[in-house]
Design a protein around this motif. Structure first.
Motif, PDB file in Angstrom:
ATOM      1  N   LYS A 135       0.824  -1.206   0.000  1.00 16.28           N
ATOM      2  CA  LYS A 135       0.000   0.000   0.000  1.00 16.28           C
ATOM      3  C   LYS A 135       0.863   1.264   0.000  1.00 16.28           C
ATOM      4  O   LYS A 135       0.558   2.244  -0.688  1.00 16.28           O
ATOM      5  CB  LYS A 135      -0.913  -0.010   1.231  1.00 16.28           C
ATOM      6  CG  LYS A 135      -2.206   0.652   0.939  1.00 16.28           C
ATOM      7  CD  LYS A 135      -3.270   0.356   1.932  1.00 16.28           C
ATOM      8  CE  LYS A 135      -4.470   1.204   1.523  1.00 16.28           C
ATOM      9  NZ  LYS A 135      -5.381   1.383   2.610  1.00 16.28           N
ATOM     10  N   HIS A 136       1.924   1.223   0.774  1.00 15.17           N
ATOM     11  CA  HIS A 136       2.832   2.367   0.847  1.00 15.17           C
ATOM     12  C   HIS A 136       3.345   2.751  -0.540  1.00 15.17           C
ATOM     13  O   HIS A 136       3.378   3.923  -0.910  1.00 15.17           O
ATOM     14  CB  HIS A 136       4.003   2.032   1.788  1.00 15.17           C
ATOM     15  CG  HIS A 136       5.170   2.950   1.638  1.00 15.17           C
ATOM     16  ND1 HIS A 136       6.259   2.656   0.846  1.00 15.17           N
ATOM     17  CD2 HIS A 136       5.417   4.179   2.146  1.00 15.17           C
ATOM     18  CE1 HIS A 136       7.120   3.662   0.892  1.00 15.17           C
ATOM     19  NE2 HIS A 136       6.634   4.594   1.668  1.00 15.17           N
ATOM     20  N   THR A 137       3.715   1.744  -1.333  1.00  7.91           N
ATOM     21  CA  THR A 137       4.344   1.988  -2.637  1.00  7.91           C
ATOM     22  C   THR A 137       3.438   2.835  -3.525  1.00  7.91           C
ATOM     23  O   THR A 137       3.873   3.835  -4.105  1.00  7.91           O
ATOM     24  CB  THR A 137       4.619   0.640  -3.357  1.00  7.91           C
ATOM     25  OG1 THR A 137       5.087  -0.290  -2.388  1.00  7.91           O
ATOM     26  CG2 THR A 137       5.607   0.797  -4.490  1.00  7.91           C
ATOM     27  N   GLY A 138       2.168   2.428  -3.629  1.00  7.62           N
ATOM     28  CA  GLY A 138       1.234   3.117  -4.515  1.00  7.62           C
ATOM     29  C   GLY A 138       0.998   4.557  -4.087  1.00  7.62           C
ATOM     30  O   GLY A 138       0.995   5.478  -4.913  1.00  7.62           O
ATOM     31  N   VAL A 143       2.578  11.023  -4.872  1.00  6.00           N
ATOM     32  CA  VAL A 143       3.067  12.360  -4.492  1.00  6.00           C
ATOM     33  C   VAL A 143       4.512  12.596  -4.922  1.00  6.00           C
ATOM     34  O   VAL A 143       4.940  13.747  -5.056  1.00  6.00           O
ATOM     35  CB  VAL A 143       2.928  12.671  -2.970  1.00  6.00           C
ATOM     36  CG1 VAL A 143       1.509  12.517  -2.516  1.00  6.00           C
ATOM     37  CG2 VAL A 143       3.855  11.819  -2.139  1.00  6.00           C
ATOM     38  N   ALA A 144       5.259  11.516  -5.172  1.00  9.21           N
ATOM     39  CA  ALA A 144       6.692  11.668  -5.486  1.00  9.21           C
ATOM     40  C   ALA A 144       6.958  12.615  -6.671  1.00  9.21           C
ATOM     41  O   ALA A 144       7.913  13.403  -6.605  1.00  9.21           O
ATOM     42  CB  ALA A 144       7.326  10.305  -5.709  1.00  9.21           C
ATOM     43  N   PRO A 145       6.131  12.589  -7.753  1.00 11.15           N
ATOM     44  CA  PRO A 145       6.431  13.488  -8.883  1.00 11.15           C
ATOM     45  C   PRO A 145       6.445  14.963  -8.491  1.00 11.15           C
ATOM     46  O   PRO A 145       7.133  15.766  -9.126  1.00 11.15           O
ATOM     47  CB  PRO A 145       5.293  13.211  -9.877  1.00 11.15           C
ATOM     48  CG  PRO A 145       4.791  11.861  -9.523  1.00 11.15           C
ATOM     49  CD  PRO A 145       4.983  11.716  -8.043  1.00 11.15           C
ATOM     50  N   ALA A 146       5.715  15.323  -7.436  1.00 16.14           N
ATOM     51  CA  ALA A 146       5.706  16.730  -7.010  1.00 16.14           C
ATOM     52  C   ALA A 146       7.075  17.159  -6.491  1.00 16.14           C
ATOM     53  O   ALA A 146       7.332  18.353  -6.343  1.00 16.14           O
ATOM     54  CB  ALA A 146       4.649  16.941  -5.936  1.00 16.14           C
ATOM     55  N   PHE A 147       7.960  16.202  -6.207  1.00 15.12           N
ATOM     56  CA  PHE A 147       9.287  16.534  -5.673  1.00 15.12           C
ATOM     57  C   PHE A 147      10.389  16.203  -6.676  1.00 15.12           C
ATOM     58  O   PHE A 147      11.562  16.133  -6.330  1.00 15.12           O
ATOM     59  CB  PHE A 147       9.520  15.791  -4.350  1.00 15.12           C
ATOM     60  CG  PHE A 147       8.495  16.150  -3.306  1.00 15.12           C
ATOM     61  CD1 PHE A 147       8.662  17.285  -2.525  1.00 15.12           C
ATOM     62  CD2 PHE A 147       7.345  15.386  -3.131  1.00 15.12           C
ATOM     63  CE1 PHE A 147       7.710  17.642  -1.583  1.00 15.12           C
ATOM     64  CE2 PHE A 147       6.389  15.733  -2.195  1.00 15.12           C
ATOM     65  CZ  PHE A 147       6.572  16.869  -1.418  1.00 15.12           C
ATOM     66  N   SER A 261      -4.855  13.436 -10.107  1.00 13.78           N
ATOM     67  CA  SER A 261      -4.068  12.269 -10.533  1.00 13.78           C
ATOM     68  C   SER A 261      -4.958  11.029 -10.474  1.00 13.78           C
ATOM     69  O   SER A 261      -5.708  10.838  -9.517  1.00 13.78           O
ATOM     70  CB  SER A 261      -2.834  12.090  -9.643  1.00 13.78           C
ATOM     71  OG  SER A 261      -3.062  11.075  -8.690  1.00 13.78           O
ATOM     72  N   PRO A 262      -4.894  10.171 -11.522  1.00 17.10           N
ATOM     73  CA  PRO A 262      -5.767   9.000 -11.559  1.00 17.10           C
ATOM     74  C   PRO A 262      -5.563   8.101 -10.338  1.00 17.10           C
ATOM     75  O   PRO A 262      -6.519   7.577  -9.777  1.00 17.10           O
ATOM     76  CB  PRO A 262      -5.345   8.264 -12.839  1.00 17.10           C
ATOM     77  CG  PRO A 262      -4.440   9.190 -13.588  1.00 17.10           C
ATOM     78  CD  PRO A 262      -3.991  10.265 -12.668  1.00 17.10           C
ATOM     79  N   ALA A 263      -4.306   7.963  -9.864  1.00 18.18           N
ATOM     80  CA  ALA A 263      -4.052   7.071  -8.730  1.00 18.18           C
ATOM     81  C   ALA A 263      -4.727   7.593  -7.466  1.00 18.18           C
ATOM     82  O   ALA A 263      -5.260   6.823  -6.663  1.00 18.18           O
ATOM     83  CB  ALA A 263      -2.559   6.939  -8.499  1.00 18.18           C
ATOM     84  N   MET A 264      -4.754   8.911  -7.290  1.00 13.52           N
ATOM     85  CA  MET A 264      -5.361   9.484  -6.089  1.00 13.52           C
ATOM     86  C   MET A 264      -6.874   9.351  -6.113  1.00 13.52           C
ATOM     87  O   MET A 264      -7.513   9.306  -5.066  1.00 13.52           O
ATOM     88  CB  MET A 264      -4.977  10.962  -5.951  1.00 13.52           C
ATOM     89  CG  MET A 264      -3.626  11.166  -5.340  1.00 13.52           C
ATOM     90  SD  MET A 264      -3.680  11.000  -3.553  1.00 13.52           S
ATOM     91  CE  MET A 264      -1.974  11.227  -3.138  1.00 13.52           C
ATOM     92  N   ASN A 265      -7.417   9.317  -7.315  1.00  9.58           N
ATOM     93  CA  ASN A 265      -8.868   9.175  -7.400  1.00  9.58           C
ATOM     94  C   ASN A 265      -9.349   7.880  -6.764  1.00  9.58           C
ATOM     95  O   ASN A 265     -10.492   7.768  -6.365  1.00  9.58           O
ATOM     96  CB  ASN A 265      -9.330   9.226  -8.865  1.00  9.58           C
ATOM     97  CG  ASN A 265      -9.249  10.648  -9.393  1.00  9.58           C
ATOM     98  OD1 ASN A 265      -9.201  11.582  -8.602  1.00  9.58           O
ATOM     99  ND2 ASN A 265      -9.213  10.799 -10.706  1.00  9.58           N
TER     100      ASN A 265
END
Ligand code: HEM
Length: 444
Positions: A135-138, A143-147, A261-265
């Protein structure tokens, strides 16, 4: 506090986290804790009084980790050597970060059964720092692209402008508090830019972050209700902000990126909220306390301040060294999911392991003269202040960027900062930093 959140939530009467803790301990002196075990480094007095160094040095000399059978936080293993901290962090499937087993700080997150016994609902929000794979990975991936480096480039000009403005308005020939005028102002300002958070309300970020991140405060059950109420208000504020942004056109800020972001949806609203709060709390105390730590360390080692003034090309390494020297989060915690042997010690399933970054970063096996600030130190980058492995700080690049800009802009203005009054440290075993740092500014 003199602040009001949308929806009429008044903060005027709410004390800051530090005020609440002080008042509570003054009224209940019996709750000032007694610590019989000489290696019990959960005691916050050693951080408030800045005398933890010889205790950890003795512990490192005696071995990589030690069992502390009794403490106000229950029994735990204190992991104190650099190699041992790194080793535990490299085995995340065995040594869990999950809130289900107790979470990421020395203070146990309450289990569902404990909550039921107390007749309470869970009010901690789910955050990926306190989750295991997969779960952590997904969630981290969203959020990683924001950094990413290109995002840092995009933010750089804005951060530089804000930093310059803050430095240009500092009083001259007058003692003032660097924590409030610079560290808090720049950190909350940066987070407000990153999230496109309402500028006039940005100090709410500081107020909430202090209440959310203080383990000492969280261990006092009598303050539970107040803490819970404040965290609920924070969630309500973000809910409104989220709804406003969900209805607007996609923007370049982090909240908008997360919403669209599709993943956050796929994420539950509670999880979305939890991760937002994680980014704020994660980015707040840490960067703030490094900004204060740099000034304090330069004052204690004037030869290093002089070197910085003469050789600005050393700034990137100075940033690493100052992060090592300050180590703004003293520890993270893991819980063993199985029995295991660790450097000759028998760990049992369910045991709590507290990874003392503060000690790992002063390990004389890795760092020569570790208690000295040395901005030319060749291996400063080996510090573990950002953690290690799959949970290594996702905001590290942003933190480094802000700190580099602060030093560059101080240098451009030939600012020299002296400690010139009160120095008050945070009384806690998790956040390691300064509440107050009175300084005076001159030029070099
Ligand atoms: C000097 C400044 C900072 C320090 C020392 C720091 C330290 C840390 C540490 C020790 C961890 C846990 C690592 C582990 O368990 O191995 C962490 C995780 C994290 N930090 Fe930072 N942090 C800083 C700045 C920031 C900033 C600016 C942000 C965001 C705006 C941020 C967001 C996060 C997040 C989201 C995580 C969770 C990562 C994960 O679980 O995968 N941090 N940080």
């Amino acid at each position: 506090m003199g602040m009001e959140a949308p929806g009429g939530v008044a903060f005027r009467t709410a004390p800051t986290a530090a005020e609440a803790l002080r008042t509570h301990l003054a009224e209940h002196p019996e709750q000032r804790l007694h610590h019989p075990h000489p290696f019990d480094v959960s005691r916050s007095d050693i951080y408030a009084e800045d005398r933890w160094q010889p205790i950890f040095a003795a512990m490192r000399a005696a071995g990589p980790l030690h069992h502390i059978p009794e403490s106000p936080f229950g029994p735990y293993w204190a992991v104190v050597q650099h190699k041992a901290v790194q080793h535990v962090e490299s085995l995340p499937d065995l040594y869990s970060s999950s809130w289900e087993y107790g979470g990421i700080t020395i203070l146990d997150a309450l289990s569902d059964e404990e909550l039921a016994t107390l007749g309470r609902e869970r009010f901690e929000l789910p955050m990926f720092i306190a989750m295991d794979r997969p779960k952590h990975t997904g969630q981290r991936r969203t959020v990683a692209p924001a950094f990413a480096p290109q995002e840092m480039k995009r933010l750089e000009a804005d951060i530089r402008r804000r930093t310059g403005e803050v430095l240009d308005t500092l009083p001259r020939g007058e003692v003032f508090d660097w924590v409030d005028r610079v560290s808090i102002e720049l950190t909350t300002g940066m987070l407000a830019i990153l999230f496109d958070f309402p500028w006039e309300d940005r100090r709410l970020l500081t107020f909430w972050s202090d209440w959310a991140g203080d383990t000492e405060l969280a261990s006092i059950r009598a303050l539970d209700e107040q803490r819970r109420a404040i965290l609920y208000e924070m969630a309500a504020y973000f809910q409104q902000l989220w709804m406003r942004k969900a209805q607007a056109e996609p923007g370049p800020d982090l909240i908008s990126m997360m919403i669209h972001s599709p993943a956050m949806n796929q994420m539950e609203p509670q999880e979305f909220m939890g991760n937002l709060v994680l980014l704020i709390v994660g980015g707040n105390d840490t960067t703030r306390n490094t900004m204060s730590g740099i000034i304090h360390a330069f004052d204690r080692f004037p030869d290093q301040r002089k070197l910085f003034e003469e050789q600005p090309d050393l700034i990137p390494n100075a940033v690493q060294e100052c992060i090592r020297y300050q180590t703004p989060l003293a520890h993270m915690r893991r819980t063993a999911k199985e029995d295991a042997e660790l450097f000759g010690q028998q760990i049992r399933r369910g045991d709590k392991l507290v990874l003392w970054y503060l000690s790992a970063n002063r390990d004389e096996e890795v760092f020569d003269e570790p208690d000295r600030l040395d901005i030319t130190r060749e291996n400063a980058r080996r510090h573990l202040a950002f953690g290690y492995g799959i949970h290594r700080c996702v905001g590290a690049r942003l933190a480094e960027l802000q700190l580099r800009i602060l030093l560059e802009e101080m240098h451009a203005r030939r600012l020299r900062v002296h400690v010139a009054g009160d120095v008050e440290r945070v009384r806690a075993n998790f956040v390691h930093g300064f509440r107050r740092l009175e300084v005076e500014v001159t030029r070099f």
